[in-house]
Motif scaffolding. Structure first.
Motif, PDB file in Angstrom:
ATOM      1  N   LYS A 281       1.549 -10.385  -4.660  1.00  0.00           N
ATOM      2  CA  LYS A 281       2.193  -9.940  -3.391  1.00  0.00           C
ATOM      3  C   LYS A 281       3.499  -9.647  -3.493  1.00  0.00           C
ATOM      4  N   ALA A 282       4.438 -10.182  -4.413  1.00  0.00           N
ATOM      5  CA  ALA A 282       6.028  -9.809  -4.485  1.00  0.00           C
ATOM      6  C   ALA A 282       5.997  -8.423  -4.973  1.00  0.00           C
ATOM      7  N   LEU A 283       5.019  -8.114  -6.052  1.00  0.00           N
ATOM      8  CA  LEU A 283       5.162  -6.626  -6.569  1.00  0.00           C
ATOM      9  C   LEU A 283       4.771  -5.731  -5.592  1.00  0.00           C
ATOM     10  N   ALA A 284       3.663  -5.945  -4.932  1.00  0.00           N
ATOM     11  CA  ALA A 284       3.321  -4.797  -3.812  1.00  0.00           C
ATOM     12  C   ALA A 284       4.598  -4.808  -2.828  1.00  0.00           C
ATOM     13  N   GLN A 285       4.702  -5.675  -2.409  1.00  0.00           N
ATOM     14  CA  GLN A 285       6.194  -5.660  -1.347  1.00  0.00           C
ATOM     15  C   GLN A 285       7.124  -4.776  -1.689  1.00  0.00           C
ATOM     16  N   SER A 286       7.654  -5.112  -3.319  1.00  0.00           N
ATOM     17  CA  SER A 286       8.804  -4.505  -3.953  1.00  0.00           C
ATOM     18  C   SER A 286       8.205  -2.983  -4.027  1.00  0.00           C
ATOM     19  N   LEU A 287       7.105  -2.671  -4.243  1.00  0.00           N
ATOM     20  CA  LEU A 287       6.885  -1.205  -4.344  1.00  0.00           C
ATOM     21  C   LEU A 287       6.949  -0.399  -3.040  1.00  0.00           C
ATOM     22  N   ILE A 288       6.505  -1.322  -1.836  1.00  0.00           N
ATOM     23  CA  ILE A 288       6.660  -0.413  -0.639  1.00  0.00           C
ATOM     24  C   ILE A 288       8.279  -0.521  -0.266  1.00  0.00           C
ATOM     25  N   GLU A 289       8.928  -1.427  -0.671  1.00  0.00           N
ATOM     26  CA  GLU A 289      10.442  -1.605  -0.334  1.00  0.00           C
ATOM     27  C   GLU A 289      11.203  -0.360  -1.322  1.00  0.00           C
ATOM     28  N   VAL A 290      10.846  -0.097  -2.467  1.00  0.00           N
ATOM     29  CA  VAL A 290      11.163   0.868  -3.112  1.00  0.00           C
ATOM     30  C   VAL A 290      10.524   2.161  -3.845  1.00  0.00           C
ATOM     31  N   PRO A 291      10.041   2.767  -2.688  1.00  0.00           N
ATOM     32  CA  PRO A 291       8.920   3.857  -2.902  1.00  0.00           C
ATOM     33  C   PRO A 291       9.178   4.648  -4.042  1.00  0.00           C
ATOM     34  N   GLU A 292      10.197   5.036  -4.558  1.00  0.00           N
ATOM     35  CA  GLU A 292      10.624   5.870  -5.800  1.00  0.00           C
ATOM     36  C   GLU A 292       9.767   5.103  -6.972  1.00  0.00           C
ATOM     37  N   CYS A 293       9.541   3.858  -6.932  1.00  0.00           N
ATOM     38  CA  CYS A 293       8.667   3.539  -8.029  1.00  0.00           C
ATOM     39  C   CYS A 293       7.187   3.346  -7.801  1.00  0.00           C
ATOM     40  N   ASN A 294       6.832   3.635  -6.858  1.00  0.00           N
ATOM     41  CA  ASN A 294       5.414   3.578  -6.482  1.00  0.00           C
ATOM     42  C   ASN A 294       4.976   5.104  -6.540  1.00  0.00           C
ATOM     43  N   VAL A 295       4.893   5.603  -7.808  1.00  0.00           N
ATOM     44  CA  VAL A 295       4.762   6.968  -8.127  1.00  0.00           C
ATOM     45  C   VAL A 295       3.832   7.110  -9.256  1.00  0.00           C
ATOM     46  N   SER A 296       3.472   8.316  -9.390  1.00  0.00           N
ATOM     47  CA  SER A 296       2.868   8.686 -10.924  1.00  0.00           C
ATOM     48  C   SER A 296       3.075  10.172 -11.097  1.00  0.00           C
ATOM     49  N   PHE A 297       3.393  10.518 -12.467  1.00  0.00           N
ATOM     50  CA  PHE A 297       3.695  11.682 -12.812  1.00  0.00           C
ATOM     51  C   PHE A 297       2.318  12.610 -13.324  1.00  0.00           C
ATOM     52  N   ALA A 298       2.361  14.035 -12.676  1.00  0.00           N
ATOM     53  CA  ALA A 298       1.370  14.907 -12.849  1.00  0.00           C
ATOM     54  C   ALA A 298       1.825  16.024 -13.003  1.00  0.00           C
ATOM     55  N   GLY A 299       2.241  16.237 -14.276  1.00  0.00           N
ATOM     56  CA  GLY A 299       2.891  17.690 -14.798  1.00  0.00           C
ATOM     57  C   GLY A 299       4.031  18.118 -14.073  1.00  0.00           C
ATOM     58  N   ASP A 300       3.557  19.187 -13.105  1.00  0.00           N
ATOM     59  CA  ASP A 300       4.571  19.862 -12.282  1.00  0.00           C
ATOM     60  C   ASP A 300       4.684  19.224 -10.802  1.00  0.00           C
ATOM     61  N   GLN A 301       3.986  18.037 -10.965  1.00  0.00           N
ATOM     62  CA  GLN A 301       4.228  17.327  -9.578  1.00  0.00           C
ATOM     63  C   GLN A 301       4.272  15.813  -9.724  1.00  0.00           C
ATOM     64  N   LEU A 302       4.849  15.098  -8.592  1.00  0.00           N
ATOM     65  CA  LEU A 302       4.973  13.796  -8.509  1.00  0.00           C
ATOM     66  C   LEU A 302       4.065  13.366  -7.399  1.00  0.00           C
ATOM     67  N   PHE A 303       3.152  12.320  -7.617  1.00  0.00           N
ATOM     68  CA  PHE A 303       2.633  11.571  -6.573  1.00  0.00           C
ATOM     69  C   PHE A 303       3.368  10.296  -6.044  1.00  0.00           C
ATOM     70  N   LYS A 304       3.787  10.408  -4.901  1.00  0.00           N
ATOM     71  CA  LYS A 304       4.332   9.495  -4.111  1.00  0.00           C
ATOM     72  C   LYS A 304       3.301   8.651  -3.323  1.00  0.00           C
ATOM     73  N   TYR A 305       3.145   7.267  -3.460  1.00  0.00           N
ATOM     74  CA  TYR A 305       1.873   6.417  -2.703  1.00  0.00           C
ATOM     75  C   TYR A 305       2.627   5.577  -1.735  1.00  0.00           C
ATOM     76  N   SER A 306       2.064   5.884  -0.539  1.00  0.00           N
ATOM     77  CA  SER A 306       2.235   5.030   0.687  1.00  0.00           C
ATOM     78  C   SER A 306       1.690   3.506   0.808  1.00  0.00           C
ATOM     79  N   ARG A 307       0.809   3.112  -0.059  1.00  0.00           N
ATOM     80  CA  ARG A 307       0.139   2.066  -0.196  1.00  0.00           C
ATOM     81  C   ARG A 307       0.357   1.460  -1.750  1.00  0.00           C
ATOM     82  N   ALA A 308       0.441   0.217  -1.829  1.00  0.00           N
ATOM     83  CA  ALA A 308       0.697  -0.490  -3.029  1.00  0.00           C
ATOM     84  C   ALA A 308      -0.558  -1.044  -3.440  1.00  0.00           C
TER      85      ALA A 308
END
Length: 444
Positions: A281-308
């Motif tokens: 629960k703490a990690l999930a909340q942290s990812l929502i609070e710091v959305p820059e880390c709730n991401v994945s690298f996809a070549g020439d794109q960066l996927f930023k997720y709105s759900r943890a």
């Protein structure tokens, strides 16, 4: 008309699988929904269900067969009164093709032109196979001492071979390992390029060529598809992802106290929270609070997720799997606990569906129960980070400017530096530390 049952694709990445076990036999009647077989994919062992009803007229691929391609016929299902003779020729071709893929490269490619007779096998890449017997160009002794490599001497001693009776094929008539192998009728052929040579058995021991020149008791264990996938994915992760590691020490006393109070209140509902449930629960909340880390690298794109969606590492007999708590940021801790127990139980039984372990936006791996103080986890691609949790232990800790004893754990975040800057990773670690040390914030 008889129907061919074909190897199903049980996951998006599956190209082939192992037909681990047939749960039916030829002549059995089946109906839609019956479990026909257990198939080991690149992720887990899963059940193969019948879609139509009929009789198992012929099993084309025996259980235990590896490398069965997706779409390959594995059995024939016949309706009442149907003749399966028309489908029989297809049945004969499937098994013949399966071993063909596993057949080693042709012998001419394996055996060098200078190799001894065909009954010989295996050779180290560091020493050349023996040439046809001929007098040595130079003396092979130094005084009264026979010239031989240290490995050749050890092998000769193990096989009770007199070095004085051998003609060396090495430089200056030096006796090398190939000469010992030739003396016992084991002169090996060279291994195909890029692959390790076979290790010759010596009285129940093995010599690992080019690695450790000594006899080691061993057992060769065949890799499961799951273990092969783990090896491939983690190798790719370390080779392709630039990892950055950030560690914080976190005081656990408030979290442990809250857990005790919550468990007392949830006892009537049969729910017992673990520390790991609260950390998810703490990690999930942290990812929502710091959305820059709730991401994945996809070549020439960066996927930023709105759900943890937090993937949680679970050890199973075949290796490691990461069932996912979907939307952990929005779920209660009791819901996370109940779902995690169900997922972990079915993971160990090999009953997870692909959507239950594929995906996720970040991972959590807890090795505290093994007493591990701190470790750095490997990122699970294509995710951008993983949190590694160490053991909680009593440590000297500064509280309100005074040195006290507190329950403290170390948490290390591994971040994909292509997608996540060090400063953003530090913000996530700060948020995680704050939520664990002030856990009521997770419940608000």
């Amino acid at each position: 008309m008889p129907t061919e049952l074909k190897m199903p694709a049980l996951s998006p990445t599956m190209e082939e699988g192992t037909l681990a076990k047939w749960l039916v036999k030829e002549g059995d009647d089946v109906k839609s929904g019956d479990i026909l077989a257990e198939i080991e994919t690149d992720k887990a062992t899963m059940e193969f269900e019948a879609v139509d009803e009929g009789k198992i007229a012929k099993i084309l691929v025996p259980e235990g067969t590896d490398g069965v391609k997706v779409g390959a016929p594995i059995a024939i299902l016949a309706g009442e009164g149907e003749d399966v003779s028309a489908a029989a020729p297809k049945a004969d071709t499937a098994p013949a093709e399966a071993p063909k893929a596993a057949t080693p490269a042709p012998k001419p490619d394996e055996t060098p032109k200078s190799a001894p007779p065909p009954e010989t096998k295996g050779v180290t890449p560091t020493e050349t196979p023996p040439a046809p017997a001929q007098p040595a160009a130079r003396p092979r002794t130094e005084g009264d001492r026979v010239k031989a490599s240290p490995l050749a001497r050890r092998l000769a001693q193990a096989q009770n071979i007199d070095l004085n009776a051998l003609q060396g094929s090495g430089p200056d008539g030096r006796i090398v390992r190939a000469d010992i192998d030739a003396a016992v009728g084991k002169a090996p052929a060279a291994a195909p390029a890029g692959t390790p040579a076979a290790a010759p058995a010596l009285g129940g021991h093995v010599v690992l060529p080019g690695v450790i020149e000594q006899a080691i008791p061993h057992e060769a264990i065949k890799l499961s598809n799951i273990r092969k996938t783990i090896a491939r994915r983690l190798t790719e992760s370390k080779q392709q992802i630039p990892h950055i590691y950030l560690t914080v020490d976190i005081q656990l006393d408030a979290l442990l106290k809250l857990r005790g109070e919550l468990n007392a209140g949830l006892e009537s509902r049969g729910v017992k929270l673990s520390v790991n449930d609260l950390l998810i629960k703490a990690l999930a909340q942290s990812l929502i609070e710091v959305p820059e880390c709730n991401v994945s690298f996809a070549g020439d794109q960066l996927f930023k997720y709105s759900r943890a969606d937090v993937s949680v590492a679970v050890s199973i007999p075949a290796g490691l799997i990461t069932p996912i708590i979907v939307g952990a940021d929005a779920k209660s801790v009791s819901a996370i606990s109940t779902e995690m127990k169900d997922l972990a139980g079915r993971a160990k039984e090999g009953k997870l569906q692909p959507q239950e372990y594929q995906g996720g936006t970040a991972s959590l791996s807890n090795m505290g129960m093994y007493g591990i103080k701190q470790f750095e986890a490997v990122i699970n691609p294509p995710q951008g980070m993983i949190m590694a949790i160490g053991a909680g232990e009593k440590r000297p800790y500064v509280i309100n400017d005074s040195l006290q004893i507190a329950s403290v754990m170390s948490a290390t975040g591994s971040f994909d530096h292509r997608a996540i800057d060090g400063a953003d990773g530090a913000k996530l670690m700060q948020a995680f530390k704050r939520l664990v040390e002030n856990p009521l914030g997770m419940l608000a």
